[in-house]
Scaffold this motif. Structure first.
Motif, PDB file in Angstrom:
ATOM      1  N   ARG A 289       6.822   8.657  -9.700  1.00 46.29           N
ATOM      2  CA  ARG A 289       6.593   9.284  -8.541  1.00 46.29           C
ATOM      3  C   ARG A 289       4.991   8.883  -8.223  1.00 46.29           C
ATOM      4  O   ARG A 289       4.070   8.868  -9.145  1.00 46.29           O
ATOM      5  N   ILE A 290       5.104   8.326  -7.025  1.00 53.59           N
ATOM      6  CA  ILE A 290       3.572   7.686  -6.584  1.00 53.59           C
ATOM      7  C   ILE A 290       3.405   8.835  -5.012  1.00 53.59           C
ATOM      8  O   ILE A 290       3.988   8.513  -4.180  1.00 53.59           O
ATOM      9  N   GLY A 291       2.665   9.953  -5.468  1.00 57.85           N
ATOM     10  CA  GLY A 291       2.277  10.756  -4.124  1.00 57.85           C
ATOM     11  C   GLY A 291       3.806  11.439  -3.850  1.00 57.85           C
ATOM     12  O   GLY A 291       4.520  12.212  -4.576  1.00 57.85           O
ATOM     13  N   ASP A 292       4.222  11.334  -2.464  1.00 52.92           N
ATOM     14  CA  ASP A 292       5.474  12.067  -2.039  1.00 52.92           C
ATOM     15  C   ASP A 292       6.837  11.223  -2.352  1.00 52.92           C
ATOM     16  O   ASP A 292       7.854  11.458  -1.956  1.00 52.92           O
ATOM     17  N   TRP A 293       6.677   9.815  -3.040  1.00 50.65           N
ATOM     18  CA  TRP A 293       7.549   9.126  -2.974  1.00 50.65           C
ATOM     19  C   TRP A 293       8.053   8.636  -4.617  1.00 50.65           C
ATOM     20  O   TRP A 293       7.153   8.523  -5.492  1.00 50.65           O
ATOM     21  N   THR A 294       9.358   8.584  -4.561  1.00 48.28           N
ATOM     22  CA  THR A 294       9.937   8.322  -6.030  1.00 48.28           C
ATOM     23  C   THR A 294      10.472   6.959  -6.089  1.00 48.28           C
ATOM     24  O   THR A 294      11.311   6.413  -5.055  1.00 48.28           O
TER      25      THR A 294
ATOM     26  N   ASN B 180      10.511  12.606  -2.758  1.00 49.50           N
ATOM     27  CA  ASN B 180      10.644  13.146  -4.255  1.00 49.50           C
ATOM     28  C   ASN B 180      11.881  13.818  -4.384  1.00 49.50           C
ATOM     29  O   ASN B 180      12.627  13.817  -5.191  1.00 49.50           O
TER      30      ASN B 180
ATOM     31  N   HIS C 266       0.729  -1.201   0.128  1.00 51.10           N
ATOM     32  CA  HIS C 266       0.013   0.045  -0.010  1.00 51.10           C
ATOM     33  C   HIS C 266       0.844   1.185   0.152  1.00 51.10           C
ATOM     34  O   HIS C 266       0.576   2.386  -0.180  1.00 51.10           O
ATOM     35  N   HIS C 267       1.886   1.226   0.304  1.00 51.83           N
ATOM     36  CA  HIS C 267       2.875   2.313   0.374  1.00 51.83           C
ATOM     37  C   HIS C 267       3.507   2.579  -1.036  1.00 51.83           C
ATOM     38  O   HIS C 267       3.690   1.779  -1.796  1.00 51.83           O
ATOM     39  N   GLY C 268       3.758   3.909  -1.222  1.00 56.06           N
ATOM     40  CA  GLY C 268       3.954   4.370  -2.605  1.00 56.06           C
ATOM     41  C   GLY C 268       5.191   3.827  -3.046  1.00 56.06           C
ATOM     42  O   GLY C 268       5.672   3.615  -4.286  1.00 56.06           O
TER      43      GLY C 268
END
Length: 290
Positions: A277-282, A255, A128-130
């Motif tokens: 990038r998915i939300g705040d994460w790369t 990110n 579930h985490h980006g």
């Protein structure tokens, strides 16, 4: 039973570790103490204690003053059945060809997806985490592009969801390592739950520091979903264990941290093949020069 947290910040690793040790002597004693570097380049460290009784706030104030920390923030956490809560909140995740789900959603598995059962109690790496989603999508993308690796390593494997995904896509036995022995036990349990016992070799290791990981090199694909600092530290080892033309999928990055990690790997002979990038994460997909 109520749970209390006491959190503060201060500069410097040595000071934070000293405060963490002092916090362990507080009465009533904390059930756990954590000391973590805040990954924002501020130089600050967070020190936290967890209590089953209300902590001594006067004692906390004294510790903060002695060690040059900010005042502790004390909070009482509500009593929650977290596993039941997570089961209610975590719906299945589709990431490319993969369908990540808990047993409570077993009736929802679609016939055209590769199912990966990860129980909600296994909080990190449920899909579930980006960062985990990004890695699964990257694996799916490379497979679609025709990558057919002979050797795959999952460094800092957590639940081993990434290694399991690789083993389901390709006819290989990935090597998965984690510094935490509990994570290795969880990984083995997840393999059994998915009917994949023996399909991934799970070992306790720091980075590439295990004979089983060294023996399987060079790798055509290395997976590392961890954090910025250890990813940068691992850059020479990732490059050294990667075959020419091989790929590394890196995540666990905010990110704004991705560019620094990319530069570290470019210095070791890798170049960017894809960035998502998915939300705040790369998630970075890098390729070693031929």
């Amino acid at each position: 039973m109520p749970t209390y947290t006491a959190l503060t910040t201060l500069p410097g690793k040595a000071s934070a570790e000293a405060l963490g040790e002092a916090l362990e002597t507080l009465i009533p004693e904390p059930t756990g103490v954590g000391v973590f570097e805040i990954e924002d380049d501020s130089g600050l460290w967070e020190v936290g204690g967890y209590f089953t009784e209300a902590p001594d706030e006067a004692g906390l104030a004294l510790l903060a003053m002695v060690h040059g920390a900010k005042d502790f923030t004390v909070s009482e956490l509500p009593e929650t059945d977290w596993v039941a809560h997570v089961k209610r909140e975590l719906s299945p995740v589709v990431a490319g060809r993969f369908f990540v789900y808990g047993s409570h959603d077993a009736d929802k598995v679609p016939g055209d997806k590769i199912p990966l059962l990860i129980e909600a109690a296994m909080a990190f790496g449920t899909g579930h985490h980006g960062t985990t989603q990004g890695c699964l999508r990257a694996i799916d993308r490379l497979a679609t592009e025709g990558l057919n690796p002979v050797a795959v390593a999952d460094i800092g494997c957590g639940t081993a969801v990434l290694a399991m995904a690789a083993a389901r896509v390709w006819d290989i036995t990935p090597v998965a390592g984690d510094i935490d022995p509990v994570a290795v036990e969880v990984a083995d349990a997840n393999l059994a739950a998915n009917g994949m016992a023996g399909r991934v070799t799970c070992v306790e290791a720091t980075g590439f520091g295990h004979p089983a990981i060294a023996a399987a090199a060079p790798y055509d694909l290395i997976l590392a979903n961890i954090l910025k600092a250890p990813l940068i530290d691992l850059a020479p080892d990732v490059s050294g264990h990667l075959s020419r033309g091989g790929y590394a999928i890196l995540s666990g990055l905010l990110n704004e941290q991705a560019e620094e990690v990319l530069r570290a790997y470019e210095q070791c002979g890798l170049k960017q093949a894809h960035c998502e990038r998915i939300g705040d994460w790369t998630t970075l997909t890098l390729q070693k020069s031929l």
